[in-house]
Design a protein around this motif. Structure first.
Motif, PDB file in Angstrom:
ATOM      1  N   MET A 270      20.593   2.733 -38.865  1.00  0.00           N
ATOM      2  CA  MET A 270      21.389   1.588 -38.429  1.00  0.00           C
ATOM      3  C   MET A 270      22.655   1.528 -39.279  1.00  0.00           C
ATOM      4  O   MET A 270      22.597   1.630 -40.507  1.00  0.00           O
ATOM      5  CB  MET A 270      20.587   0.302 -38.569  1.00  0.00           C
ATOM      6  CG  MET A 270      19.329   0.283 -37.701  1.00  0.00           C
ATOM      7  SD  MET A 270      19.678   0.477 -35.929  1.00  0.00           S
ATOM      8  CE  MET A 270      20.567  -1.044 -35.605  1.00  0.00           C
ATOM      9  N   GLN A 271      23.790   1.351 -38.629  1.00  0.00           N
ATOM     10  CA  GLN A 271      25.061   1.557 -39.305  1.00  0.00           C
ATOM     11  C   GLN A 271      25.538   0.286 -40.021  1.00  0.00           C
ATOM     12  O   GLN A 271      26.506  -0.362 -39.639  1.00  0.00           O
ATOM     13  CB  GLN A 271      26.086   2.083 -38.303  1.00  0.00           C
ATOM     14  CG  GLN A 271      25.684   3.447 -37.752  1.00  0.00           C
ATOM     15  CD  GLN A 271      26.637   4.005 -36.726  1.00  0.00           C
ATOM     16  OE1 GLN A 271      27.708   3.449 -36.471  1.00  0.00           O
ATOM     17  NE2 GLN A 271      26.268   5.125 -36.120  1.00  0.00           N
ATOM     18  N   ASN A 272      24.830  -0.028 -41.091  1.00  0.00           N
ATOM     19  CA  ASN A 272      25.196  -1.163 -41.923  1.00  0.00           C
ATOM     20  C   ASN A 272      26.407  -0.818 -42.791  1.00  0.00           C
ATOM     21  O   ASN A 272      26.668   0.346 -43.097  1.00  0.00           O
ATOM     22  CB  ASN A 272      24.024  -1.573 -42.821  1.00  0.00           C
ATOM     23  CG  ASN A 272      22.821  -2.032 -42.016  1.00  0.00           C
ATOM     24  OD1 ASN A 272      22.964  -2.668 -40.972  1.00  0.00           O
ATOM     25  ND2 ASN A 272      21.622  -1.702 -42.485  1.00  0.00           N
ATOM     26  N   THR A 347      17.098  -2.160 -46.565  1.00  0.00           N
ATOM     27  CA  THR A 347      18.020  -2.303 -45.434  1.00  0.00           C
ATOM     28  C   THR A 347      18.250  -0.984 -44.703  1.00  0.00           C
ATOM     29  O   THR A 347      18.869  -0.977 -43.639  1.00  0.00           O
ATOM     30  CB  THR A 347      19.388  -2.853 -45.892  1.00  0.00           C
ATOM     31  OG1 THR A 347      20.044  -1.880 -46.735  1.00  0.00           O
ATOM     32  CG2 THR A 347      19.230  -4.161 -46.645  1.00  0.00           C
ATOM     33  N   TYR A 348      17.775   0.125 -45.263  1.00  0.00           N
ATOM     34  CA  TYR A 348      17.906   1.410 -44.578  1.00  0.00           C
ATOM     35  C   TYR A 348      16.889   1.455 -43.443  1.00  0.00           C
ATOM     36  O   TYR A 348      15.685   1.490 -43.665  1.00  0.00           O
ATOM     37  CB  TYR A 348      17.629   2.566 -45.536  1.00  0.00           C
ATOM     38  CG  TYR A 348      18.657   2.793 -46.617  1.00  0.00           C
ATOM     39  CD1 TYR A 348      19.695   1.903 -46.845  1.00  0.00           C
ATOM     40  CD2 TYR A 348      18.591   3.911 -47.429  1.00  0.00           C
ATOM     41  CE1 TYR A 348      20.632   2.123 -47.835  1.00  0.00           C
ATOM     42  CE2 TYR A 348      19.514   4.149 -48.436  1.00  0.00           C
ATOM     43  CZ  TYR A 348      20.539   3.247 -48.630  1.00  0.00           C
ATOM     44  OH  TYR A 348      21.456   3.469 -49.626  1.00  0.00           O
ATOM     45  N   ARG A 349      17.378   1.466 -42.217  1.00  0.00           N
ATOM     46  CA  ARG A 349      16.503   1.436 -41.044  1.00  0.00           C
ATOM     47  C   ARG A 349      16.876   2.559 -40.087  1.00  0.00           C
ATOM     48  O   ARG A 349      18.053   2.901 -39.926  1.00  0.00           O
ATOM     49  CB  ARG A 349      16.613   0.079 -40.326  1.00  0.00           C
ATOM     50  CG  ARG A 349      16.189  -1.118 -41.175  1.00  0.00           C
ATOM     51  CD  ARG A 349      14.737  -1.035 -41.593  1.00  0.00           C
ATOM     52  NE  ARG A 349      14.287  -2.142 -42.400  1.00  0.00           N
ATOM     53  CZ  ARG A 349      13.591  -3.186 -41.956  1.00  0.00           C
ATOM     54  NH1 ARG A 349      13.278  -3.276 -40.668  1.00  0.00           N
ATOM     55  NH2 ARG A 349      13.208  -4.136 -42.786  1.00  0.00           N
ATOM     56  N   TRP A 350      15.856   3.092 -39.445  1.00  0.00           N
ATOM     57  CA  TRP A 350      16.042   4.149 -38.460  1.00  0.00           C
ATOM     58  C   TRP A 350      16.791   3.616 -37.240  1.00  0.00           C
ATOM     59  O   TRP A 350      16.516   2.507 -36.757  1.00  0.00           O
ATOM     60  CB  TRP A 350      14.667   4.640 -38.028  1.00  0.00           C
ATOM     61  CG  TRP A 350      14.531   6.117 -37.829  1.00  0.00           C
ATOM     62  CD1 TRP A 350      15.430   7.100 -38.083  1.00  0.00           C
ATOM     63  CD2 TRP A 350      13.357   6.769 -37.318  1.00  0.00           C
ATOM     64  NE1 TRP A 350      14.903   8.330 -37.772  1.00  0.00           N
ATOM     65  CE2 TRP A 350      13.647   8.150 -37.303  1.00  0.00           C
ATOM     66  CE3 TRP A 350      12.119   6.325 -36.871  1.00  0.00           C
ATOM     67  CZ2 TRP A 350      12.715   9.097 -36.851  1.00  0.00           C
ATOM     68  CZ3 TRP A 350      11.206   7.257 -36.438  1.00  0.00           C
ATOM     69  CH2 TRP A 350      11.500   8.630 -36.425  1.00  0.00           C
ATOM     70  N   ASN A 351      17.707   4.409 -36.710  1.00  0.00           N
ATOM     71  CA  ASN A 351      18.383   4.081 -35.456  1.00  0.00           C
ATOM     72  C   ASN A 351      17.527   4.605 -34.303  1.00  0.00           C
ATOM     73  O   ASN A 351      17.568   5.788 -33.970  1.00  0.00           O
ATOM     74  CB  ASN A 351      19.780   4.710 -35.437  1.00  0.00           C
ATOM     75  CG  ASN A 351      20.574   4.342 -34.203  1.00  0.00           C
ATOM     76  OD1 ASN A 351      20.023   3.848 -33.217  1.00  0.00           O
ATOM     77  ND2 ASN A 351      21.873   4.572 -34.255  1.00  0.00           N
ATOM     78  N   THR A 353      17.666   4.214 -31.181  1.00  0.00           N
ATOM     79  CA  THR A 353      18.311   4.500 -29.894  1.00  0.00           C
ATOM     80  C   THR A 353      19.091   5.807 -29.899  1.00  0.00           C
ATOM     81  O   THR A 353      19.595   6.223 -28.864  1.00  0.00           O
ATOM     82  CB  THR A 353      19.268   3.357 -29.519  1.00  0.00           C
ATOM     83  OG1 THR A 353      20.337   3.289 -30.473  1.00  0.00           O
ATOM     84  CG2 THR A 353      18.537   2.028 -29.488  1.00  0.00           C
ATOM     85  N   SER A 354      19.185   6.453 -31.050  1.00  0.00           N
ATOM     86  CA  SER A 354      20.020   7.650 -31.132  1.00  0.00           C
ATOM     87  C   SER A 354      19.197   8.903 -30.873  1.00  0.00           C
ATOM     88  O   SER A 354      17.971   8.915 -31.016  1.00  0.00           O
ATOM     89  CB  SER A 354      20.686   7.751 -32.506  1.00  0.00           C
ATOM     90  OG  SER A 354      19.730   8.109 -33.487  1.00  0.00           O
ATOM     91  N   ASP A 489      10.664   0.697 -37.815  1.00  0.00           N
ATOM     92  CA  ASP A 489      11.877   1.520 -37.862  1.00  0.00           C
ATOM     93  C   ASP A 489      12.193   2.003 -39.271  1.00  0.00           C
ATOM     94  O   ASP A 489      13.350   2.071 -39.678  1.00  0.00           O
ATOM     95  CB  ASP A 489      13.073   0.762 -37.286  1.00  0.00           C
ATOM     96  CG  ASP A 489      13.368  -0.537 -38.020  1.00  0.00           C
ATOM     97  OD1 ASP A 489      12.609  -0.905 -38.943  1.00  0.00           O
ATOM     98  OD2 ASP A 489      14.378  -1.192 -37.678  1.00  0.00           O
TER      99      ASP A 489
END
Length: 564
Positions: A270-272, A347-351, A353-354, A489
């Motif tokens: 996830m692009q934080n 806060t590092y979470r897998w995206n 949808t990609s 995620d």
């Protein structure tokens, strides 16, 4: 010298550093098809699809002299470069790399984060490979199978990592795969890590004498304390940041600029947006930075974390239309705020949808709904054994056998290792020396808890795999701690931090047969025993599960004179 300015590399063009590349596609001439057939016949059984490229390299390892901290010292060069050449490849490429050792000691490279599918023969560590003798060579043969992302390579023998010999290894996507961000205007690799003025042999003597290493003398960025990166105002650039140090976490930041995290060790995330990022030993992250500030030069900063004395190194982000040098104070960062770092890690979470290296969503494997077959709890400790400083896992301080464990297993050589040498949970008693191997079954799905009861930062790595980092917590892990797991995620990566007096939990799908090294990424601890090997095994031999021994395998120890 390392390249300072690298443009975006397209997967359909020749890659920098590739002396000879063949890509088999429809419409190629008979000559290319014949060349591929000869190559496959020569290299033995290596089942790949016809469209996967072959990339051939020859690297020569030598000593050289450099002054990264202002004092001339011996360093390890690859093809005359410190750090070594940047290796840029594409998903599913077949790498044929001839490594020539011109040092006065045996030498190996390991490919940090490359999963080596069914191929621990190419892992490049003591447990799987005989080191390359001086004035000799070995040809590595591996595939970047189903991977996209930011990785590295480094020496795994003795204390060579303290002298260099490391470099960036970037895997780019195939043309049929879309990544979840626009193509950057440029792509920079930043190899950052602590550094010592004494050479690697002096550091090894310190450890062999039973003493711990002193505090590092400084931090380097790409082998230097002064470095610059150039870009155009208004454009966006990728910065691939890797911690190549021996022992120390660092915080990374860019003066006046925010960073969009897009990838962590092969996982699209996830692009934080972050002002600064902690990067622990052995880890890699990729961020996008837009040059959206007034045209001048800005500090790029890395400073040590969780250390009483803070070491700082700076580089320069140079706008091409800048007429002003860097100015103002160097941006400060966090120093010992453990909870701040742990909150950031969560806060590092897998995206989900990609796409990944295959054209399907990353989250299609529902790891959180699988019940682990067992739980392994690993407790690290600093111990004095026979009057010398050692480090242990579940009381066992690992010592390397004279015969690689992979060869002993293949040739069924007795007396090299025991599958009961290390237990899967801590027990009471004094620490001891052993060649530690833990058994596991192919296709097991396991939970691993790293329990750190020391007041020091830890960093753990598993070769051959990535794993889901599902939880961090303070104090002692208990079964109730699972309530805090992220089972939706959590991202996958190959190296995870474990905070002081805390725990970290991971889930691993053991789908890659072989003898795999699980180790401290902090090299003093690895060298003095904080590691073991996970033997992922299926009793029914099958090339579908694991490739056969390479025809060019080096034989040493009790394997000398054996034939496959």
């Amino acid at each position: 010298m390392p390249l300072k300015h690298l443009t975006w590399l397209k997967p359909d063009i020749e890659v920098l550093g590739c002396s000879f590349c063949i890509t088999s596609t429809m419409g190629r001439t008979f000559f290319v098809l014949l060349a591929l057939s000869v190559t496959l016949a020569f290299w033995g059984v290596f089942p790949v699809k016809a469209e996967d490229a072959y990339r051939f390299y020859t690297w020569t390892v030598t000593y050289g002299t450099a002054s990264p901290l202002g004092v001339p010292q011996q360093v390890i060069l690859i093809n005359g470069q410190f750090p070594g050449p940047r290796l840029d490849v594409v998903t599913n490429d077949n790498i044929i790399l001839n490594l020539i050792n011109k040092l006065d000691q045996p030498f190996l490279l390991t490919w940090n984060g490359i999963k080596q599918r069914k191929n621990s023969w190419q892992d490049g560590v003591y447990g799987t490979n005989c080191p390359i003798p001086p004035n000799s060579n070995y040809t590595y043969k591996f595939q970047t199978k189903d991977q996209i992302g930011t990785y590295t390579y480094f020496p795994s023998t003795l204390m060579h990592r303290a002298a260099g010999g490391y470099g960036a290894l970037n895997v780019y996507q195939r043309s049929v795969i879309a990544v979840p961000y626009a193509k950057p205007a440029g792509d920079f690799s930043l190899l950052i890590g602590d550094w010592y003025k004494p050479n690697h042999k002096a550091l090894q003597q310190t450890l062999d004498s039973g003493k711990p290493l002193p505090f590092p003398d400084g931090i380097l960025i790409n082998g230097q304390t002064q470095f610059s990166f150039s870009g155009d105002q208004g454009k966006t650039y990728m910065f691939r940041v890797s911690n190549m140090g021996l022992s120390t976490s660092f915080n990374f930041r860019i003066q006046g600029h925010q960073m969009k995290l897009v990838e962590v060790e092969g996982s699209n995330v996830m692009q934080n947006i972050y002002d600064s990022l902690d990067v622990h030993v052995g880890q890699s992250v990729a961020v996008l930075v837009t040059l959206d500030q007034p045209p001048k030069d800005y500090y790029i900063v890395a400073s040590t974390r969780f250390t009483r004395k803070v070491l700082t190194v700076t580089a320069v982000l140079h706008y091409t239309n800048s007429r002003s040098p860097v100015s103002g104070p160097v941006p400060s960062g966090p120093t010992y705020q453990l909870h701040w770092s742990m909150r950031q890690a969560r806060t590092y979470r897998w995206n989900l949808t990609s796409n990944a290296a295959r054209p399907n969503p990353q989250g299609s494997f529902h790891y959180g709904k699988i019940t682990p077959s067992r739980t392994i709890i690993l407790t690290n400790s600093a111990s004095i054994i026979n009057g010398k400083q050692r480090y242990a896992v579940n009381r066992v301080s690992h010592i390397n056998a004279d015969t690689p464990l992979k060869l002993a297993d293949y040739f069924k050589i007795p007396g090299v290792f025991s599958l009961s040498s290390i237990q899967s949970s801590p027990s009471d008693g004094p620490p001891y020396l052993a060649t530690s191997v833990m058994p596991a079954s192919l296709h097991e799905f396991i939970e691993v808890v790293f329990q750190n009861n020391e007041n020091t930062m830890q960093s753990w790595h598993l070769d051959g795999y990535d794993f889901w980092v599902v939880g961090f917590g303070s104090g002692q892990w208990i079964k109730d701690s699972r309530r805090k797991y992220n089972l939706h995620d959590a991202l996958t990566r190959h190296t995870t931090q474990v905070y002081p007096n805390s725990w970290t939990a991971i889930l691993v799908s053991l789908d890659n047969q072989g003898m795999w090294n699980m180790r401290s990424a902090m090299w003093e601890r690895q060298y003095l025993g904080q590691q073991f090997y996970l033997r992922v095994f299926n009793p029914i031999p099958s090339l579908a599960n694991e490739y056969d021994i390479p025809p060019n395998a080096l034989l040493c120890g009790k394997a000398v004179g054996r034939h496959s």
